[in-house]
Design an enzyme around this catalytic site. Structure first.
Site, mmCIF file in Angstrom:
data_model
loop_
_atom_site.group_PDB
_atom_site.id
_atom_site.type_symbol
_atom_site.label_atom_id
_atom_site.label_comp_id
_atom_site.label_asym_id
_atom_site.label_seq_id
_atom_site.Cartn_x
_atom_site.Cartn_y
_atom_site.Cartn_z
ATOM 1 N N GLY A 74 3.162 5.817 103.808
ATOM 2 C CA GLY A 74 3.301 6.723 102.669
ATOM 3 C C GLY A 74 1.949 7.201 102.154
ATOM 4 N N CYS A 101 15.076 -1.489 101.495
ATOM 5 C CA CYS A 101 13.948 -1.420 100.552
ATOM 6 C C CYS A 101 14.354 -1.950 99.182
ATOM 7 C CB CYS A 101 13.389 -0.007 100.478
ATOM 8 S SG CYS A 101 14.635 1.258 100.369
ATOM 9 N N GLU A 109 6.869 -7.454 100.739
ATOM 10 C CA GLU A 109 8.132 -6.953 101.287
ATOM 11 C C GLU A 109 8.295 -7.471 102.713
ATOM 12 O OE1 GLU A 109 8.686 -2.663 102.249
ATOM 13 O OE2 GLU A 109 10.585 -2.936 101.210
ATOM 14 N N LYS A 142 11.679 14.422 111.445
ATOM 15 C CA LYS A 142 11.103 13.543 112.483
ATOM 16 C C LYS A 142 11.815 12.211 112.328
ATOM 17 C CE LYS A 142 8.333 10.588 113.359
ATOM 18 N NZ LYS A 142 8.741 9.253 113.876
ATOM 19 N N GLU A 149 9.521 7.706 99.228
ATOM 20 C CA GLU A 149 10.453 6.609 98.946
ATOM 21 C C GLU A 149 9.923 5.416 99.729
ATOM 22 O OE1 GLU A 149 12.815 5.870 96.535
ATOM 23 O OE2 GLU A 149 13.504 7.873 97.103
HETATM 24 P P1 NAI Z 1 6.715 3.333 108.860
HETATM 25 O O1 NAI Z 1 6.480 3.715 107.436
HETATM 26 O O2 NAI Z 1 5.517 3.240 109.722
HETATM 27 O O3 NAI Z 1 7.725 4.388 109.521
HETATM 28 C C1 NAI Z 1 8.574 5.250 108.803
HETATM 29 C C2 NAI Z 1 8.527 6.629 109.434
HETATM 30 O O4 NAI Z 1 7.196 7.143 109.329
HETATM 31 C C3 NAI Z 1 8.864 6.638 110.931
HETATM 32 O O5 NAI Z 1 9.587 7.802 111.224
HETATM 33 C C4 NAI Z 1 7.497 6.690 111.578
HETATM 34 O O6 NAI Z 1 7.499 7.248 112.869
HETATM 35 C C5 NAI Z 1 6.740 7.579 110.607
HETATM 36 N N1 NAI Z 1 5.284 7.447 110.680
HETATM 37 C C6 NAI Z 1 4.556 6.364 111.031
HETATM 38 N N2 NAI Z 1 3.240 6.650 110.984
HETATM 39 C C7 NAI Z 1 3.128 7.932 110.579
HETATM 40 C C8 NAI Z 1 2.030 8.805 110.339
HETATM 41 N N3 NAI Z 1 0.767 8.411 110.508
HETATM 42 N N4 NAI Z 1 2.284 10.065 109.917
HETATM 43 C C9 NAI Z 1 3.544 10.490 109.732
HETATM 44 N N5 NAI Z 1 4.621 9.715 109.962
HETATM 45 C C10 NAI Z 1 4.428 8.450 110.386
HETATM 46 O O7 NAI Z 1 7.539 1.983 108.861
HETATM 47 P P2 NAI Z 1 7.844 1.001 110.102
HETATM 48 O O8 NAI Z 1 6.622 0.896 110.951
HETATM 49 O O9 NAI Z 1 9.119 1.420 110.698
HETATM 50 O O10 NAI Z 1 8.094 -0.390 109.347
HETATM 51 C C11 NAI Z 1 7.024 -1.123 108.782
HETATM 52 C C12 NAI Z 1 7.431 -1.706 107.457
HETATM 53 O O11 NAI Z 1 7.681 -0.656 106.538
HETATM 54 C C13 NAI Z 1 8.740 -2.493 107.453
HETATM 55 O O12 NAI Z 1 8.537 -3.810 107.822
HETATM 56 C C14 NAI Z 1 9.175 -2.372 106.024
HETATM 57 O O13 NAI Z 1 8.515 -3.339 105.237
HETATM 58 C C15 NAI Z 1 8.692 -1.004 105.613
HETATM 59 N N6 NAI Z 1 9.779 0.008 105.672
HETATM 60 C C16 NAI Z 1 10.314 0.460 104.509
HETATM 61 C C17 NAI Z 1 11.355 1.357 104.521
HETATM 62 C C18 NAI Z 1 11.998 1.871 103.285
HETATM 63 O O14 NAI Z 1 13.158 2.222 103.302
HETATM 64 N N7 NAI Z 1 11.295 2.002 102.190
HETATM 65 C C19 NAI Z 1 11.941 1.843 105.778
HETATM 66 C C20 NAI Z 1 11.260 1.343 106.954
HETATM 67 C C21 NAI Z 1 10.243 0.455 106.865
#
Ligand code: NAI
Ligand code: MG
Length: 497
Positions: A246, A298, A399, A189, A263
């Site tokens: 997560g 990250c 973060e 996804k 992660e």
């Molecule tokens: P997010 O964690 O919400 O999104 C990451 C992935 O999870 C996307 O594909 C999203 O569609 C999916 N997702 C969202 N809600 C979900 C659910 N309930 N069930 C299953 N999958 C779901 O992160 P987002 O909204 O893009 O960014 C928010 C914050 O997260 C950023 O500001 C940053 O601080 C952090 N982040 C950290 C990352 C890393 O590499 N560790 C990558 C992206 C964001």
């Protein structure tokens, strides 16, 4: 084997070509609902394509295809699977420039400094894991001389992978290449902000792999990610993203008792001792903070502790160097820094800058904004270096995922180690010193999954990568990661009497 896909290095045309589709069972298909959402070029605000808006019905179709394909895929000799995955790597290498340009278009990451680098690592991950297929070995166990006792490594089944937008190609590769080599099939996804380039990767891979082995869905988290995690035929979830999401993924997986790899975020410390090489440390702060990626990493070294002896010189030199980075059109070869990914992220980062100023920090904004009128609506943001900021101010603790770092002055080594570890996160850390004992001592005591001395490399195949504490569960990028996260161990005892 020769590819059937024509290279297309015009990212605008390619975006249109991929518009509105998932890739399920080897074919580009629209969402069952027929719905789509906009894919936006963050450098201009223009809509460049549509993405298929997936929901539970699309998840059902993709998982069904993966279940069917796995029956045959897992029966192939491991090395044959490995050869095909390595061939995927070769094919991706041919498409490096095309992928780099497309990911620059949809994410705003500068082509020369970021997007090309990422597209290169993507291909390398497939070549790396393809070569590890014959390491899917078990053990023989000296249990009883009359019983031949062995363990074998079996694939889990269908792996669900949920990926973010910041480094979508590389982060996806570190999940799907080992999953496939180990005999699983996969449903990915993509992140709603970056659905196109990973779809193109899926298309390239489907030119090599049997249909259904690797399927790609686009859609929003709650609509499309959540049903994937909850699907009864998904045997493993691997996720990269925020701590908040997560935890949701982990809870759903717990209900189903399936394994997860997470992660998550970070707030990584960088410690510059008084004896450090100033130029190297400043270079390390620039690469560590991923300023050329607008800090959207990250592992960003966003807490920088500099010994009082070097502090002022460090701040001056870092400011000068970041100022010299050219911000502009991500697709322009001259550009060092592109854009922030989305309006939401842009506002979030600005909010942190304001909170830091409110908390009494000094904000040094660097690197001029582009003046080209075509980029007037782009999500360009000046990197900010905070000094004289309280250790508990929001930008110093949370973060940000943007081009904002905090520099703190320190004098006492014990205090700085305690402070570096005083974080809910534990992803990465670096220490800069010429003293071997300090380096060794700090490397052992820093609470992080990835510690470097006098350098700040990005993750790559064969280097175990992943966090401790709130930064995640499980490590990626190595042979062990493939064995531990994408296989089940089975014990077989043969009574010979
Ligand atoms: P997010 O964690 O919400 O999104 C990451 C992935 O999870 C996307 O594909 C999203 O569609 C999916 N997702 C969202 N809600 C979900 C659910 N309930 N069930 C299953 N999958 C779901 O992160 P987002 O909204 O893009 O960014 C928010 C914050 O997260 C950023 O500001 C940053 O601080 C952090 N982040 C950290 C990352 C890393 O590499 N560790 C990558 C992206 C964001
Ligand atoms: Mg989210």
């Amino acid at each position: 084997m020769s590819g059937t896909l024509t290279l297309n290095t015009d990212p605008f045309a390619l975006a249109k070509e991929l518009s509105g589709k998932h890739l399920i069972n080897g074919a580009l298909v629209a969402a069952v609902s027929g719905q789509t959402f906009d894919v936006v070029n963050p450098a201009t605000g223009q809509v460049v394509a549509q993405a298929a808006k997936g929901d539970a019905a699309d998840v059902d179709a993709a998982v069904a295809a993966a279940v069917a394909a796995q029956k045959e895929w897992k029966r192939r000799p491991a090395r044959e699977r490995g050869k095909l995955v390595a061939e995927c790597g070769r094919r991706l290498t041919e498409h490096t420039e095309e992928l780099a340009r497309l990911v620059a278009l949809e994410t705003g990451k500068a082509l020369r400094t970021e997007s090309r680098v990422e597209a290169g690592v993507l291909a390398d991950a497939f070549v790396f894991y393809g070569g590890l297929a014959s390491e899917l070995k078990g053990e023989s166990v000296p249990f009883n001389p009359d019983m031949l006792t062995v363990t074998v490594r079996e694939p889990i089944g269908v792996v669900g992978a949920i990926i973010p937008w910041n480094v979508p190609l590389m982060l996806m590769a570190l999940k799907i290449a080992p999953a496939l080599v180990a005999g699983n099939t996969v449903v990915v996804k993509s992140a709603e902000e970056a659905p196109l380039t990973v779809l193109r990767v899926c298309q390239i891979l489907n030119d090599v792999l049997p249909p259904g082995c690797f399927n790609m869905l686009s859609g929003f988290g709650p609509d499309c990610g959540a049903p994937l995690v909850a699907h009864k035929d998904v045997g493993k979830i691997t996720f990269t993203g925020s701590v908040e999401t997560g935890k949701i993924v982990y809870k759903t997986a717990a209900e189903r008792l399936i394994p997860v790899t997470l992660e998550l975020g970070g707030k990584s410390p960088m410690i510059v001792m008084g004896d450090a090489d100033l130029d190297r440390a400043v270079g390390g702060a620039i690469s560590g903070m991923r300023f050329t990626r607008q800090g959207q990493s990250c592992t960003a070294s966003s807490r920088i502790y500099v010994h009082a002896d070097l502090h002022d010189a460090f701040v001056a030199k870092l400011t000068e160097k970041v100022n010299a980075l050219k911000m502009g059109d991500p697709l322009d070869e001259a550009t060092d820094i592109g854009t922030i990914i989305s309006r939401d992220q842009y506002e979030k980062v600005k909010g942190y800058v304001e909170a830091g100023i409110k908390a009494g920090g000094t904000a040094n904004a660097c690197s001029a904004l582009p003046t080209d009128p075509a980029l007037a609506k782009g999500l360009f943001l000046q990197p900010v270096i905070f000094t004289d900021i309280a250790r508990d101010a929001p930008p110093a603790r949370e973060e940000i995922f943007g081009p904002v770092c905090c520099i703190f002055k320190f004098t006492d080594y014990e205090d700085v180690i305690t402070e570096a570890n005083n974080s809910e996160y534990g992803l990465a850390a670096t220490i800069w010193t010429r003293d071997l004992r300090t380096a060794m001592n700090a490397a052992q005591r820093l609470e992080a999954g990835f510690v470097q001395v006098n350098q700040n490399l990005v993750v790559q195949p064969n280097l175990s990568y992943g966090g401790i504490k709130a930064s995640g569960l499980g490590k990626e990028a190595t042979l062990e990661a493939m064995l531990e996260h994408f296989t089940e161990k089975k014990t077989i005892i043969i009574n010979m009497t």
